[in-house]
Design a protein around this motif. Structure first.
Motif, short mmCIF file in Angstrom:
data_model
loop_
_atom_site.label_atom_id
_atom_site.label_comp_id
_atom_site.label_asym_id
_atom_site.label_seq_id
_atom_site.Cartn_x
_atom_site.Cartn_y
_atom_site.Cartn_z
N ARG A 590 0.60 -1.17 -0.34
CA ARG A 590 0.00 -0.36 -0.09
C ARG A 590 0.92 1.48 0.30
N VAL A 591 0.63 2.29 -0.99
CA VAL A 591 1.53 3.60 -0.51
C VAL A 591 1.04 4.23 -0.16
N ASP A 592 1.02 5.45 0.80
CA ASP A 592 -0.01 6.08 1.50
C ASP A 592 -0.86 7.30 0.17
N GLU A 593 0.21 7.36 -0.63
CA GLU A 593 0.36 8.41 -1.81
C GLU A 593 -1.59 8.03 -2.51
N GLU A 594 -1.41 6.74 -2.90
CA GLU A 594 -2.11 6.26 -3.74
C GLU A 594 -3.73 6.27 -2.82
N ASP A 595 -3.34 5.63 -1.89
CA ASP A 595 -4.81 5.17 -0.89
C ASP A 595 -5.26 6.70 -0.17
N ASP A 596 -4.68 8.01 -0.21
CA ASP A 596 -5.64 9.19 0.12
C ASP A 596 -5.96 9.99 -0.51
N GLU A 597 -7.41 10.39 -0.97
CA GLU A 597 -8.23 10.72 -2.41
C GLU A 597 -7.54 12.49 -2.26
N ASP A 598 -7.33 12.83 -1.11
CA ASP A 598 -6.84 14.68 -1.25
C ASP A 598 -5.72 14.21 -1.27
N CYS A 599 -4.55 13.68 -0.59
CA CYS A 599 -3.59 13.41 -1.10
C CYS A 599 -3.29 13.54 -3.07
N ARG A 600 -4.06 12.22 -3.42
CA ARG A 600 -3.45 11.96 -4.89
C ARG A 600 -4.56 13.25 -5.80
N ARG A 601 -5.25 13.98 -4.41
CA ARG A 601 -5.75 14.82 -5.68
C ARG A 601 -4.50 15.99 -5.93
N GLY A 602 -4.56 16.08 -4.95
CA GLY A 602 -3.39 17.05 -4.15
C GLY A 602 -2.87 17.47 -5.55
N ARG A 603 -1.78 15.95 -5.76
CA ARG A 603 -0.64 16.03 -5.97
C ARG A 603 -1.24 16.10 -7.43
N GLU A 604 -2.06 15.39 -7.88
CA GLU A 604 -1.96 15.84 -10.05
C GLU A 604 -2.01 16.89 -9.81
N ALA A 606 -1.57 19.50 -8.41
CA ALA A 606 0.38 20.52 -8.51
C ALA A 606 1.10 19.69 -9.43
N GLN A 607 0.69 19.11 -10.11
CA GLN A 607 1.35 18.33 -11.05
C GLN A 607 0.58 18.87 -12.57
N GLN A 608 -0.23 19.22 -12.79
CA GLN A 608 -0.60 19.70 -13.57
C GLN A 608 -0.19 21.56 -13.67
N MET A 609 -0.01 21.76 -12.97
CA MET A 609 -0.32 23.12 -12.31
C MET A 609 1.75 23.64 -13.31
N SER A 675 -2.22 33.82 -16.42
CA SER A 675 -1.46 33.27 -16.42
C SER A 675 -2.64 31.74 -16.22
N GLU A 676 -2.42 30.89 -17.18
CA GLU A 676 -3.62 30.45 -16.70
C GLU A 676 -2.93 29.41 -15.13
N PHE A 677 -1.84 29.72 -15.31
CA PHE A 677 -1.13 28.99 -14.01
C PHE A 677 -1.77 29.64 -12.53
N LEU A 678 -2.08 31.14 -12.91
CA LEU A 678 -2.28 31.34 -11.79
C LEU A 678 -3.58 31.03 -11.48
N LYS A 693 -4.16 21.53 1.89
CA LYS A 693 -3.08 21.63 2.55
C LYS A 693 -2.59 21.01 1.88
N PHE A 694 -2.98 19.38 1.01
CA PHE A 694 -1.87 18.82 0.16
C PHE A 694 -1.90 19.42 -1.13
N PHE A 695 -2.72 19.77 -1.28
CA PHE A 695 -2.17 20.95 -2.88
C PHE A 695 -1.04 21.70 -2.56
N ILE A 696 -1.46 22.57 -1.58
CA ILE A 696 -0.28 23.34 -1.12
C ILE A 696 1.14 23.10 -1.98
N LYS A 697 1.05 22.05 0.49
CA LYS A 697 2.52 20.77 0.26
C LYS A 697 2.94 20.15 -1.74
N TRP A 698 2.13 19.70 -2.34
CA TRP A 698 2.81 19.25 -3.54
C TRP A 698 3.24 20.99 -4.18
N LEU A 699 2.21 20.90 -4.10
CA LEU A 699 2.96 22.36 -5.40
C LEU A 699 4.69 23.03 -4.59
#
Length: 1779
Positions: A590-604, A606-609, A675-678, A693-699
């Motif tokens: 089990r990978v914690d980042e994958e199991d936590d929905e908020d964490c996964r959404r935040g990562r995605e 941040a990656q998109q940004m 910009s689209e970024f902002l 919180k997850f999004f900011i951390k990931w960013l």
């Protein structure tokens, strides 16, 4: 908090059984009217229903008929899973119909067991339902008869309840709740939980596995029980995740450092030390309990018994046996398992900083499912240096999850005597226990949570020859037996570069032999360590080694192991590299980042940004994606500084131009495309809390990853270039070479600045978007939401624990609009909380941020290349328990960039450093001064800056405190050394104070003159940070203890402070920055908090003085009546003080409450004593003034006694004669015409006689009398020719009235021509002030003559003209230059008397009406005729006397009603009239509005010249208007009310007089005396009014009382009829009019005018202490100032002028505006603060009356175009905004 707090939460119950046992309906309390879904319905979930029973919240899960649903479905697990996930169930209620137990019912309990497990039975209760109440009585019989039912009940341990099938009886439901509570208590407060359910499901699904391994379920149960026992011992809540916010808040335990504690305190102490990076967190010992101690004592007693040695020793062993303490690693892992994702990440980051191994693979404590906590590694970076063969050293820094390194895995098979972890420690860092092992302090045999855990650490070389490995190497350690933990073994062996196995000699039948064979046959290197082998390192085969451990030196083993590993890593066959992220590819962990929905959404997200940044040059990204904060923002900042420091000659034109340019920049910012970024960032930041919180951390993670490589390269280039430039300087190379290198250094520095790209820059951009939108007052077209919502996002981030940029480090500027808006939002969300501001200052890289991070568990940037720029602020919450000890809710930590920053080298850093130091010192309640090392030059550098900052604070009356933190001291325990260090520091501080005092031009000889400083307690010495040499050195525990001690000291100091409210913080930031923008901080600083608090105090002071004045008015009125009634004959101050005491005490209490309870009590305290004295002075002044007035009334009473006596005699004579006439005409009483003619004839004869006997009162001619007096004085002046067009009060210049004194004319010949030329503006102002002053004095004197009571006399005119002449003469004597012509005196006297003529006439009219017989008796004729009629009709003497009494009362009542109504009305106007319900500033604001609405220039100028007079007129107008508007609504009702009160008092007095006379057996004289005395307080009505009136035959006092009662209403009716707007003003007493009372109240204040702009000091206290001041100054041209050598009136404003470098001319002397006080006189008494706080109103005024002003001063008036844009409406609005 996260510690266990036992309480029963909301109750949850699940109901199951057959639906035939229940009747659904709207009144069914438990189940409602919804029946369960039909069996064939599609069901996805069961949702609980929430109800209330007896104020108890209950959740009901309806599983009725669910056992039948399972027949149609494969399983109901999917239906039950969701409610089990969300709820903890107290009871399962089995619903059974009384007397109708069916087969389905019998199966129902078995179904429950099959779905929920056997353990569910302890939670089951049977609920028997009935249709008729009598059925419930048979339940006992049914149980006895029905063995099946009895068996069911036995399974439920006899628990049952009965209720109606409809379930609608409240009493039955309450009893059911009580039984469920009993069940809950019986189960020791345990619930049926999701974990129990999941365990049962796993058991069901794993039946086959369970068959093969029958002990597995038992092992799970054992593990679970042990875990629960451990968590219970540690006081951890296993249901609620621990949060970062809970851990970081300031709590009592966070101030204590324990090496020994109880098991309950282990978690708190562990976390506290870990957050402080203290590696001793793992070594906390637990205290022995009393039980253990007692056991040992008992054993000691046993030892004392006689017996053999063997027996004694055996007994002793038994006695000391005690339970093992909690294993330190169990504490760590228990916290880890109970923590939420963010706390886990923080924990692992801190573990890494402590150089501890980190959890890599973590089995679930019960389920044993393996988790890879990748998220926890995301913030960890490792840096190292590699030395190549050519001796080149390369530095590297990478995030550990990204770093590609070799990885060495260590395993153990079976049980061995040697410690694998200890062996690894010796290999990596023999001085530090990176891996916890069996020989570490606190270790025990009962390790629970570490078996199967894989830990990882990295060896990071330092680039030295002593490095054990030349490259960064990862080391993994599998705890426990590798043979048991097969999954972990498989993963590690797949990913490792080298495998190291620790084992004992195995035989071929060993279970692990196959695994070892596989490892040996693998191509990867293998090193086997045999615990029972004594051999040294043996190379068995290529990449295969053997080392013996038995009886061998550990150092030798470590060295051999190091050699073997290095050989393995250097061989070409071991090319595999380990990358942490690759672990996530394993499918069965089990990978914690994958199991936590908020964490996964935040990562995605941040990656998109960050994907938007791809293929962009790092140095150009900010310019492309964040356009508002680059060039445009820097230009705006520069313009803002220019705005505050105007240099041109035409200051306001320059300010106007600068503002226009700033506005254009804001418009450009606003127009720049977002910009689209902002856009993406703003969308994400608006999401839910956890997602945000997850999004900011990931960013942050992705941005750091994106920029790290380029920043590292640029930093390397910068450092290399800096060293090169330094060498050139040291070698005294040519300046051209140095300049070239310096230029290159500057270029790289700019690249570094451009390449820095983090969350702070994104937030900075949002701040600039907000500021630009605020400036242009419209939203950006491409902004999804309104710009006003942006500060809310930043406020939310601060609340969540993210720092906010306070000062932009790149622009060296505070974005005030943005910061203010964010703080406003913070106040909205949190309330106006109190904060204690802790700021820190120090040189760059001196460890400021590291210190704060260690102290509070924060995460300010500390790595090279990511150092703090500017200043950041972060909130730390104070726990509820600590709030009881302290006076604030949060600590606000302000971290700053280092002074003397390397990247700023070569620039003008001194000024910036001083600004920064002044800003943070002024902001902080406490400032930590961080000094690194013992270099005296560096110390001197920072101390000079700091001392100057504190000196400035002293000058502006701010009182921050400071503490010096001396870091990296070699021996902090050496007392003598630290004492010497303190002495040197104090000496340096004193020297720096003297230097700084010279710069700041103030007196200070030593540092203690500047600030309260205790060198013993306010200087802290810190050990060096690292225990050894980085990068492998852990933090020094002594450093951590020093941090802990400092934290305790800070909190101790903070507990004595009130801190400041968030609103105050907002104002303080604004005040400090505005002052810093101006060149002279001390000169420019405006303490808005003090100003605001003082204004509130002034407003309250106005209320307090009004309370005293209004109370004294009541007292004065009462005493006035008594004086007129001759009941008192003297007035003493002590009597007045006594009468005023009640109100005086009330005011004292109000003052005391205000100074205690006001939100700014700590600021107001400085004025408490002075205002108490002022109130005392006001009270004494009021008493003295009242005494003076009353004594005047006493004197006037005696003076007019003869007039009053004569009038009374005439009245009573008329009464007696009319009585005689009536007796003669009694027989003709019915003939009205005859009686009327007879009375008229009689009246005419009487008046002729009275007129003959008295001198008539003639009309007056005041101007004629003035002419007569002036003609006698000034014979040469044609007095008779004076005309109104020579009115000196309205003249525009006085040059025609002045001549030069002979004694002065030879000094400057040009003054000889003054009579034909013009006077200077200063001279004109002085003469105008003289005229105004004399006018006011004359007004006061006229009122003091009391003409309305005493009459007019020409002596009054004589006294007034003499006074005017005296004032003019005194003025001439003081003037060296000039004197006045006689025409001046004549015109002034005529002008004043022309103005006062109406007052004289009004007063005289009142006197005449009251005292002239013709006037007086003509008004009384009707009253006398009425009495005459009564006589004619034969009325008795009693009736006639009563009639006379009522007639006499009429005048007194009328006078009293008007006086009382005037006082009541004054109070109402003070409350309801907007212009008069505040202080003087509010009054002035409304007057300025009126001037703007009327647009009358002359009136405006008269106000500028004579503000007091104009405001008096304004008050009169406002009062008159209010009375006119409110007459029928408020005034008339008040008069009616007051006359009714008087009526009641008169009738009461009459009744009491009758009773008194009857008791005393008195006569009518006694009745009359008692009656008048009872009314003497409220009416001017006395016995003397009846002298001459015959009343001897009045003896029926009851009849007299009744007649008065009958007659009085008609008198009142007559008085009431005269209540109208026309007569109200006329009949008011001149001294008791509402307008005069209010004028007296409002005008007792300071009226001194600014010598530049003529603005009036707003202090509400006459002759106040300190300087004069005004919130807003005016354009000085309005007061006649003009530019030298021009005819142009000045458009400068005082506040902007004093911020410039310009000068003004006074007495032919040039004085710099900054030094205006040196001009002396009035100039020295004014406080004019440099700022841009002008009032737009006066700019509009100048534009509107440009021509009139030019004509008035005979000058021209030009103004900036920007001013012309201000409309009248905007000018009026600005008054509301700023005043």
């Amino acid at each position: 908090m996260f510690f266990l707090d036992m309480e029963i939460p909301n109750l949850t119950a699940a109901l199951f059984g057959n639906s035939t046992s229940v009747q659904f309906g709207h009144d069914n309390i438990l189940l409602g009217e919804e029946p369960p879904p039909s069996i064939d319905a599609e069901m996805s979930r069961i949702d609980p229903v929430h109800i209330k029973i007896s104020e108890r919240k209950v959740s009901v899960i309806n599983m009725i008929d669910l056992h039948e649903t399972e027949l149609q479905l494969d399983s109901v697990d999917h239906l039950i899973a969701q409610p089990m996930q969300d709820n903890q169930i107290c009871a399962f209620i089995f619903v059974v119909r009384v007397g109708q137990l069916t087969d389905a019912d019998k199966m129902c309990l078995e179904w429950l067991q099959s779905v929920f497990g056997d353990g569910v039975l302890q939670f089951v209760m049977i609920l028997f339902t009935y249709e008729r109440k009598e059925e419930s009585d048979t339940i006992i019989d049914d149980l006895k008869k029905n063995t099946v039912l009895e068996e069911l009940l036995k399974k439920c341990r006899g628990r049952y309840h009965t209720c109606s099938k409809t379930m609608n009886n409240q009493s039955e439901m309450r009893e059911l709740m009580k039984k469920i509570d009993d069940l809950f208590n019986e189960n020791q407060n345990k619930y049926y939980t999701e974990e129990m359910y999941n365990t049962h499901i796993c058991k069901k699904k794993g039946n086959e596995t369970a068959t093969n391994n029958p002990d597995q379920n038992q092992q799970v149960t054992i593990r679970k029980e042990k875990l629960e026992h451990l968590l219970q011992k540690l006081q951890l809540k296993d249901q609620n995740k621990l949060r970062v916010a809970d851990v970081l808040q300031i709590a009592i335990h966070s101030l204590q450092s324990h090496e020994v504690c109880t098991e309950k305190e282990l978690v708190k102490n562990y976390l506290q030390k870990l957050l402080m990076m203290n590696y001793r967190a793992r070594y906390i010992k637990t205290k022995e309990t009393n039980e253990h101690h007692h056991t040992q004592q008992t054993d000691k007693d046993s030892v004392n018994q006689k017996g053999s040695f063997f027996k004694a020793m055996s007994l002793s062993n038994k006695g000391v046996c005690k339970p093992d303490p909690v294993h330190p690693m169990d504490v760590q892992m228990a916290v880890f398992h109970c923590a939420d994702s963010f706390l886990k990440q923080l924990m692992v980051t801190k573990l890494s900083q402590c150089q501890f191994a980190l959890p890599l693979l973590v089995p679930h404590p019960v389920k044993q499912q393996i988790e890879f906590p990748l998220w926890t590694f995301r913030q960890i970076n490792k840096s190292w240096k590699m030395r190549y063969t050519n001796n080149d050293i390369i530095s590297k820094e990478e995030p550990v999850y990204k770093a590609e390194t070799p990885m060495v895995s260590f395993f153990r098979f079976g049980s061995v005597s040697s410690s694998k972890s200890q062996l690894m420690n010796n290999l990596i860092n023999e001085k530090h226990n990176t891996f916890f092992h069996r020989n570490c302090p606190g270790s025990s045999r009962t390790r629970l949570l570490m078996d199967g855990v894989v830990e990882i650490t990295w060896f990071c070389p330092s680039g030295k020859d002593t490095d054990k490995f030349n490259n960064c190497v990862a080391f993994c350690n599998l705890h426990g037996d590798a043979g048991v933990n097969e999954k972990q073994l498989q993963i590690l062996t797949e990913m490792s570069s080298v495998n190291v196995v620790l084992l004992k000699q195995l035989d071929e039948n060993d279970n692990n032999i196959k695994k070892l064979e596989k490892l040996y046959s693998d191509s990867k290197p293998l090193i086997c360590l045999f615990s029972d082998d004594e051999s040294a390192l043996i190379d068995i085969n290529t990449g295969k080694y053997k080392i013996g451990l038995k009886d061998r030196n550990q150092s030798d083993v470590s060295e051999e192991l190091r050699i073997a590993i290095n050989d393995c890593l250097s061989s070409s066959s071991s090319a595999s590299m380990f990358r942490l992220e690759d672990l996530s590819k394993h499918s069965d962990i089990r990978v914690d980042e994958e199991d936590d929905e908020d964490c996964r959404r935040g990562r995605e997200a941040a990656q998109q940004m960050t994907s938007l940044l791809e293929n962009k040059s790092l140095t150009e990204i900010k310019e492309s994606f964040l356009p508002c904060q680059g060039k445009l923002w820097h230009q705006w900042c520069q313009k803002n500084k220019e705005l505050h420091r105007p240099q041109g000659e035409d200051i306001e034109q320059e300010i106007s131009r600068t503002r226009t340019e700033m506005k254009k920049i804001r418009e450009e910012q606003h127009e720049s495309l977002k910009s689209e970024f902002l856009k993406f960032f703003i969308t994400q930041i608006n999401s839910s809390d956890d997602n945000r919180k997850f999004f900011i951390k990931w960013l942050k993670i992705h941005l750091d990853e994106f920029t790290s490589a380029d920043l590292s390269t640029l930093n390397h280039k910068y450092n290399k270039m800096w060293l090169k430039a330094l060498k050139l300087k040291e070698n005294n190379c040519k300046s051209e070479n140095v300049k070239t290198e310096q230029a290159e250094l500057e270029r790289i520095s700019e690249e570094l600045q451009a390449a820095s790209f983090g969350l702070e820059h994104i937030m900075r951009e949002i701040g600039q978007i907000y500021e630009s939108c605020s400036s242009v007052k419209k939203n950006k077209t491409d902004l999804q939401s309104n710009f006003s919502s942006l500060p809310s996002l930043a406020a939310e981030m601060m609340i969540c624990g993210f720092p906010l940029e306070l000062m932009d480090g790149d622009a060296a500027h505070v974005p005030l609009i943005w910061i203010t808006a964010v703080l406003d939002e913070l106040i909205q969300k949190l309330g106006d909380q109190r904060v204690f501001v802790l700021s820190v200052l120090g040189l760059q890289s001196s460890g400021k941020s590291t210190m704060l991070n260690a102290m509070f568990g924060l995460q300010f940037a500390v790595s090279v290349g990511r150092c703090t720029r500017g200043a950041f602020m972060q909130l730390i919450k104070v726990s509820e328990e600590m709030k009881k000890l302290m006076k604030f809710d949060y600590i606000l930590v302000v971290d700053t960039e280092g002074l003397r920053a390397l990247e700023s080298d070569g620039k003008s850093t001194r000024h910036h450093d001083n600004e920064l130091a002044t800003f943070v010192v002024g902001l902080g309640n406490l400032t930590l001064i961080n000094i690194f090392g013992e270099n005296p030059a560096e110390m001197q550098d920072i101390l000079q800056i700091v001392v100057q900052a504190f000196l400035r604070m002293k000058e502006v009356k701010l009182n921050p405190s400071c503490m010096f933190v001396h870091q990296n001291v070699s021996d902090v325990t050496a007392g003598d050394k630290t004492m010497e260090g303190r002495r040197r520091l104090l000496k340096t501080l004193d020297e720096m104070t003297k230097l700084a005092a010279k710069d700041e031009v103030c007196d200070a000889e030593c540092f203690s003159d500047v600030i309260n400083f205790d060198v013993q307690n306010d200087v802290k010495y810190f050990a060096q940070l690292w225990e050894g040499s980085p990068p492998m050195a852990p933090p020094n525990p002594n450093y951590c203890e020093n941090i802990q001690e400092l934290k305790k000291t800070i909190i101790s100091q903070a507990s004595k402070s009130d801190g400041m409210r968030l609103t105050h913080l907002r104002e303080r930031i604004n005040d400090l920055w505005e002052a810093l923008l101006n060149e002279g901080f001390v000169f420019s600083f405006r303490n808005s908090l003090e100003i605001s608090a003082y204004r509130r105090l002034e407003t309250e002071y106005s209320k307090w003085t009004w309370t005293l004045r209004s109370a004294m008015l009541e007292i004065e009125n009462k005493l006035h009546n008594q004086i007129e009634n001759e009941t008192i004959h003297e007035i003493e101050e002590i009597d007045l003080q006594r009468d005023l005491k009640e109100k005086s005490d009330e005011v004292k209490n109000l003052m005391s409450d205000f100074f205690k309870k006001d939100t700014d009590a700590n600021i107001l305290i400085q004025w408490k004593i002075s205002f108490k004295i002022k109130i005392k002075d006001v009270q004494e002044s009021i008493v003295r003034e009242t005494k003076r007035k009353l004594n005047e009334i006493l004197q006037q009473r005696d003076l007019k006694r003869k007039i009053d006596a004569q009038r009374t005699q005439h009245e009573n004579t008329l009464l007696e004669k009319s009585k005689e006439l009536a007796l003669k005409l009694r027989d003709k009483a019915n003939d009205e015409e005859i009686m009327k003619k007879a009375f008229d004839l009689f009246w005419e004869e009487c008046l002729k006689k009275i007129t003959t006997d008295t001198t008539p009162i003639k009309d007056i001619n005041t101007l004629g009398d003035v002419r007569k007096i002036l003609t006698d004085i000034y014979e040469s002046v044609p007095v008779d020719q004076w005309k109104e067009n020579r009115n000196i009060l309205t003249t525009q210049n006085y040059s025609g009235y002045v001549y030069i004194k002979k004694s002065y004319s030879f000094v400057k010949k040009k003054y000889k021509q003054i009579s034909g030329g013009s006077l200077s503006e200063k001279t004109e102002r002085k003469i105008r002030a003289l005229v105004n002053d004399i006018t006011q004095q004359i007004d006061r004197m006229i009122n003091s003559f009391n003409i309305s009571k005493l009459g007019y006399n020409i002596n009054c005119i004589q006294k007034l003209t003499d006074h005017i002449k005296t004032q003019i003469t005194e003025y001439e004597e003081e003037s060296e230059k000039y004197a006045f012509k006689k025409e001046f005196s004549v015109d002034l006297v005529f002008s004043i008397f022309n103005r006062a003529e109406k007052t004289f006439n009004d007063h005289h009219r009142m006197f005449r009406e009251a005292n002239d017989p013709v006037f007086y008796f003509e008004k009384k004729k009707g009253e006398y005729y009425s009495i005459f009629q009564k006589h004619c009709e034969g009325a008795t003497s009693i009736v006639i006397f009563a009639k006379i009494i009522c007639q006499k009362l009429k005048r007194a009542m009328e006078q009293s009603v008007y006086k009382q109504t005037a006082r009541d009305l004054t109070e109402e106007i003070r409350s309801n009239c907007p212009s008069l319900n505040g202080n003087r500033s509010n009054l002035e604001k409304h007057f300025l509005k009126k001037l703007a609405e009327e647009e009358k220039f002359n009136k405006c100028m008269y106000y500028i010249l004579f503000p007091k007079e104009q405001l008096k007129y304004f008050i009169r107008d406002e009062v008159h208007q209010y009375i006119s508007d409110q007459f029928s609504i408020s005034v008339q009702p008040k008069m009616n009310q007051n006359i009714e009160v008087l009526k009641r008092k008169i009738l009461t007095a009459a009744h009491e007089s009758t009773e008194y006379v009857q008791v005393k057996s008195g006569d009518v004289d006694l009745w009359l005396k008692f009656f008048t005395q009872k009314l003497s307080d409220v009416l001017i009505f006395s016995v003397k009014d009846f002298s001459g009136v015959k009343h001897d035959d009045v003896n029926d006092f009851k009849l007299l009382e009744d007649v008065i009662k009958t007659e009085l209403p008609s008198i009142i009716s007559v008085i009431s009829k005269e209540f109208n707007t026309n007569t109200f003003d006329i009949k008011l007493d001149l001294n008791h009019r509402p307008d005069e009372i209010l004028i007296d109240h409002f005008c007792r204040c300071c009226w001194v005018q600014c010598p530049f702009c003529a603005a009036t000091c707003t202090n509400t206290i006459e002759n106040h202490d300190g300087d004069h001041s005004v919130p807003f100054h005016r354009v000085i041209g309005v007061n006649g100032w003009f530019y030298r050598k021009t005819t142009n009136l000045s458009i400068n404003i005082c506040t902007s002028s004093v911020s410039s470098s310009q000068s003004f001319i006074l007495k032919e002397k040039s004085i710099r505006w900054k030094n205006y006080r040196t001009a002396g006189g009035d100039y020295a008494k004014w406080s004019i603060t440099p700022d841009l706080s002008e009032l737009p109103y006066w700019k509009w005024f100048v534009c509107r009356f440009q021509k009139e002003l030019a004509n008035h001063y005979n000058k021209t008036f030009d103004y900036p175009y920007e001013w012309k844009q201000i409309t009248r409406q905007e000018a009026i609005k600005s008054l509301d905004k700023y005043i």
